[in-house]
Design a protein around this motif. Structure first.
Motif, PDB file in Angstrom:
ATOM      1  N   LYS A  38       0.818  -1.215   0.000  1.00  0.00           N
ATOM      2  CA  LYS A  38       0.000   0.000   0.000  1.00  0.00           C
ATOM      3  C   LYS A  38       0.851   1.264   0.000  1.00  0.00           C
ATOM      4  O   LYS A  38       0.676   2.160   0.828  1.00  0.00           O
ATOM      5  N   GLY A  39       1.799   1.323  -0.885  1.00  0.00           N
ATOM      6  CA  GLY A  39       2.530   2.555  -1.103  1.00  0.00           C
ATOM      7  C   GLY A  39       3.375   3.057   0.034  1.00  0.00           C
ATOM      8  O   GLY A  39       3.612   4.261   0.142  1.00  0.00           O
ATOM      9  N   GLY A  40       3.821   2.163   0.936  1.00  0.00           N
ATOM     10  CA  GLY A  40       4.682   2.616   2.019  1.00  0.00           C
ATOM     11  C   GLY A  40       3.949   3.143   3.224  1.00  0.00           C
ATOM     12  O   GLY A  40       4.547   3.711   4.119  1.00  0.00           O
ATOM     13  N   VAL A  41       2.608   2.972   3.258  1.00  0.00           N
ATOM     14  CA  VAL A  41       1.833   3.446   4.396  1.00  0.00           C
ATOM     15  C   VAL A  41       1.600   2.296   5.355  1.00  0.00           C
ATOM     16  O   VAL A  41       1.213   1.212   4.948  1.00  0.00           O
ATOM     17  N   ASP A  42       1.845   2.526   6.646  1.00  0.00           N
ATOM     18  CA  ASP A  42       1.620   1.486   7.639  1.00  0.00           C
ATOM     19  C   ASP A  42       0.155   1.092   7.658  1.00  0.00           C
ATOM     20  O   ASP A  42      -0.721   1.913   7.425  1.00  0.00           O
ATOM     21  N   PRO A  43      -0.155  -0.199   7.930  1.00  0.00           N
ATOM     22  CA  PRO A  43      -1.534  -0.639   7.986  1.00  0.00           C
ATOM     23  C   PRO A  43      -2.339   0.173   8.996  1.00  0.00           C
ATOM     24  O   PRO A  43      -1.852   0.511  10.078  1.00  0.00           O
ATOM     25  N   ALA A  46     -11.957   7.932   9.791  1.00  0.00           N
ATOM     26  CA  ALA A  46     -11.506   9.070  10.593  1.00  0.00           C
ATOM     27  C   ALA A  46     -10.190   9.631  10.115  1.00  0.00           C
ATOM     28  O   ALA A  46      -9.731  10.640  10.626  1.00  0.00           O
ATOM     29  N   MET A  47      -9.570   8.987   9.116  1.00  0.00           N
ATOM     30  CA  MET A  47      -8.247   9.410   8.667  1.00  0.00           C
ATOM     31  C   MET A  47      -8.286   9.745   7.191  1.00  0.00           C
ATOM     32  O   MET A  47      -8.812   8.967   6.389  1.00  0.00           O
ATOM     33  N   PRO A  48      -7.741  10.893   6.779  1.00  0.00           N
ATOM     34  CA  PRO A  48      -7.687  11.211   5.352  1.00  0.00           C
ATOM     35  C   PRO A  48      -6.719  10.304   4.624  1.00  0.00           C
ATOM     36  O   PRO A  48      -5.730   9.852   5.203  1.00  0.00           O
ATOM     37  N   THR A  49      -7.004  10.014   3.364  1.00  0.00           N
ATOM     38  CA  THR A  49      -6.111   9.197   2.559  1.00  0.00           C
ATOM     39  C   THR A  49      -4.912  10.024   2.133  1.00  0.00           C
ATOM     40  O   THR A  49      -5.083  11.090   1.524  1.00  0.00           O
ATOM     41  N   PRO A  50      -3.680   9.614   2.428  1.00  0.00           N
ATOM     42  CA  PRO A  50      -2.509  10.400   2.036  1.00  0.00           C
ATOM     43  C   PRO A  50      -2.404  10.509   0.522  1.00  0.00           C
ATOM     44  O   PRO A  50      -2.696   9.544  -0.188  1.00  0.00           O
ATOM     45  N   ASP A  51      -2.028  11.694   0.045  1.00  0.00           N
ATOM     46  CA  ASP A  51      -1.825  11.802  -1.390  1.00  0.00           C
ATOM     47  C   ASP A  51      -0.469  11.227  -1.764  1.00  0.00           C
ATOM     48  O   ASP A  51       0.288  10.780  -0.905  1.00  0.00           O
ATOM     49  N   ARG A  52      -0.157  11.215  -3.064  1.00  0.00           N
ATOM     50  CA  ARG A  52       1.058  10.556  -3.523  1.00  0.00           C
ATOM     51  C   ARG A  52       2.309  11.164  -2.909  1.00  0.00           C
ATOM     52  O   ARG A  52       3.212  10.449  -2.468  1.00  0.00           O
ATOM     53  N   ALA A  53       2.380  12.502  -2.840  1.00  0.00           N
ATOM     54  CA  ALA A  53       3.572  13.160  -2.286  1.00  0.00           C
ATOM     55  C   ALA A  53       3.736  12.809  -0.812  1.00  0.00           C
ATOM     56  O   ALA A  53       4.839  12.550  -0.329  1.00  0.00           O
ATOM     57  N   MET A  54       2.617  12.783  -0.085  1.00  0.00           N
ATOM     58  CA  MET A  54       2.689  12.448   1.334  1.00  0.00           C
ATOM     59  C   MET A  54       3.146  11.012   1.526  1.00  0.00           C
ATOM     60  O   MET A  54       3.939  10.710   2.416  1.00  0.00           O
ATOM     61  N   LEU A  84       7.247   2.153  -4.850  1.00  0.00           N
ATOM     62  CA  LEU A  84       6.189   1.507  -4.082  1.00  0.00           C
ATOM     63  C   LEU A  84       4.920   2.350  -4.041  1.00  0.00           C
ATOM     64  O   LEU A  84       3.826   1.862  -4.377  1.00  0.00           O
ATOM     65  N   ALA A  85       5.018   3.595  -3.619  1.00  0.00           N
ATOM     66  CA  ALA A  85       3.827   4.437  -3.543  1.00  0.00           C
ATOM     67  C   ALA A  85       3.208   4.703  -4.919  1.00  0.00           C
ATOM     68  O   ALA A  85       1.994   4.576  -5.082  1.00  0.00           O
ATOM     69  N   PRO A  86       3.988   5.061  -5.938  1.00  0.00           N
ATOM     70  CA  PRO A  86       3.381   5.271  -7.258  1.00  0.00           C
ATOM     71  C   PRO A  86       2.712   4.022  -7.826  1.00  0.00           C
ATOM     72  O   PRO A  86       1.665   4.121  -8.487  1.00  0.00           O
ATOM     73  N   THR A  87       3.289   2.854  -7.594  1.00  0.00           N
ATOM     74  CA  THR A  87       2.664   1.644  -8.130  1.00  0.00           C
ATOM     75  C   THR A  87       1.353   1.341  -7.421  1.00  0.00           C
ATOM     76  O   THR A  87       0.415   0.812  -8.031  1.00  0.00           O
ATOM     77  N   TYR A  88       1.272   1.693  -6.144  1.00  0.00           N
ATOM     78  CA  TYR A  88       0.002   1.484  -5.448  1.00  0.00           C
ATOM     79  C   TYR A  88      -1.041   2.477  -5.948  1.00  0.00           C
ATOM     80  O   TYR A  88      -2.226   2.131  -6.110  1.00  0.00           O
TER      81      TYR A  88
END
Length: 373
Positions: A223-228, A236-244, A269-273
């Motif tokens: 999932k693009g480098g984002v912790d589960p 309750a949490m916004p979805t991080p954009d690609r830069a974030m 990783l993040a761009p492919t997700y």
């Protein structure tokens, strides 16, 4: 006689290891178990499995009264004491068993270490594992269970990682080693190594008891480098954009280069997700979008590792396997095979319709020569 497997050891150690006792090298020769004694021991095992520990103990003692050096009865007695939470008796019995030359030697050390850990003495457990390793250096379960104690009781993930790497080198086809190593890698910020360890698990045993949680961990890494994110917290949490996402991944992985330089993988990783999600929104089947992501990530792995970490465990053990997998054009069957227990549409139908292709992939994987320790 039951087998004291790594899976059983894990369950024992999760609930349960500070200077080690001076155990000598085994020198005594055990008695041979007669068929009659084997029957009594089997009856004890059945009673143990029913939770009738005192009755099981009586069976093992019946054997030991007539044959005091029967290590099989000794092992089962120590194991039942452990399950009964009589840790001192388990420790004493296992310590006696460790005086004998037998194939049960590493399992006696497992029991001793488990008893120490259960008594709230994790460092004593670590010392016991290390001592057992001096007498049984090829016993992967000692490294595996030592890693569990490091991770669960002592909160030392780096030591746990090194112990698991040794276990994987000794027993490369043990699925539990790879899924636990994947967890340790992921929680310690080694994203590419986590992906490779969990991918290895999904080659070996995607249909086993750990298949679904192992697959879930694997998809979390993708999932693009984002912790589960915990269940119920998504709204309750916004979805991080690609830069974030890229920033979070770079921050987390900063300095984690001792297993290898996987900067190209981490960058992709993040761009492919993001591309994976865009394909889903555009109507591409999930499995096809996943195959595309995995193929691109494998292409980003370093074909010829260089630098100080060129000979790291990940570079020696995992990397060549997945470089070769992609070279053989096995990405598609691998992803379908890995997803066999997941609720992903089309997987079962493809695996059924493409059995020759799946067999070709599995035959190659089964013949692959893993590096020796």
């Amino acid at each position: 006689m039951r087998h004291f497997t790594a899976a059983v050891s894990t369950a024992l150690l999760l609930c349960c290891a500070t200077a080690a006792f001076a155990q000598r090298a085994p020198s005594r020769v055990p008695a041979k178990t007669t068929p009659e004694q084997e029957a009594i021991i089997r009856a004890g095992v059945e009673l143990h499995d029913k939770g009738q520990f005192d009755d099981a103990i009586a069976k093992y003692r019946e054997v030991l009264d007539k044959s005091p050096t029967d290590v099989t009865a000794m092992f089962e007695l120590a194991y039942t004491y452990l399950e009964k939470k009589d840790f001192d008796k388990s420790l004493a019995t296992a310590r006696e068993g460790a005086q004998f030359q037998s194939e049960l030697l590493p399992m006696f050390y497992d029991l001793m270490a488990s008893s120490y850990d259960s008594k709230g003495q994790p460092q004593q457990a670590i010392d016991t594992y290390k001592q057992g390793i001096t007498f049984a250096p090829d016993a992967s379960q000692l490294y595996f269970n030592m890693a569990v104690t490091y991770r669960e009781s002592l909160n030392k993930p780096d030591e746990a990682r090194l112990a698991l790497e040794k276990a994987a080198s000794l027993e490369p086809l043990h699925p539990g080693v790879h899924v636990l190593l994947g967890q340790v890698f992921q929680s310690s910020g080694y994203t590419a190594p986590a992906f490779l360890a969990l991918s290895t698990f999904l080659v070996i045993d995607p249909g086993g008891s750990q298949g679904i949680p192992g697959y879930g961990l694997w998809r979390a890494v993708l999932k693009g480098g984002v912790d589960p994110i915990p269940d119920g917290a998504m709204s309750a949490m916004p979805t991080p954009d690609r830069a974030m996402r890229n920033t979070m991944a770079a921050k987390r992985d900063e300095g984690k280069k001792d297993e290898g330089d996987f900067a190209a993988f981490e960058t992709r990783l993040a761009p492919t997700y993001a591309a994976f999600m865009e394909k889903l929104d555009g109507g591409t089947p999930e499995i096809q979008a996943l195959i595309g992501q995995i193929n691109e990530l494998l292409a980003a792995l370093p074909a010829k590792p260089a630098g100080p970490a060129a000979s790291s465990f990940v570079n020696r053990h995992y990397l060549p396997f997945f470089i070769e997998l992609r070279q053989h054009n096995f990405v598609e069957p691998f992803v379908y095979w890995a997803s066999q227990r997941a609720p992903v549409p089309g997987v079962t139908d493809w695996l059924t319709a493409n059995q020759p292709r799946v067999r070709e992939f599995l035959d190659w994987a089964s013949k692959y020569t893993w590096p020796t320790p």
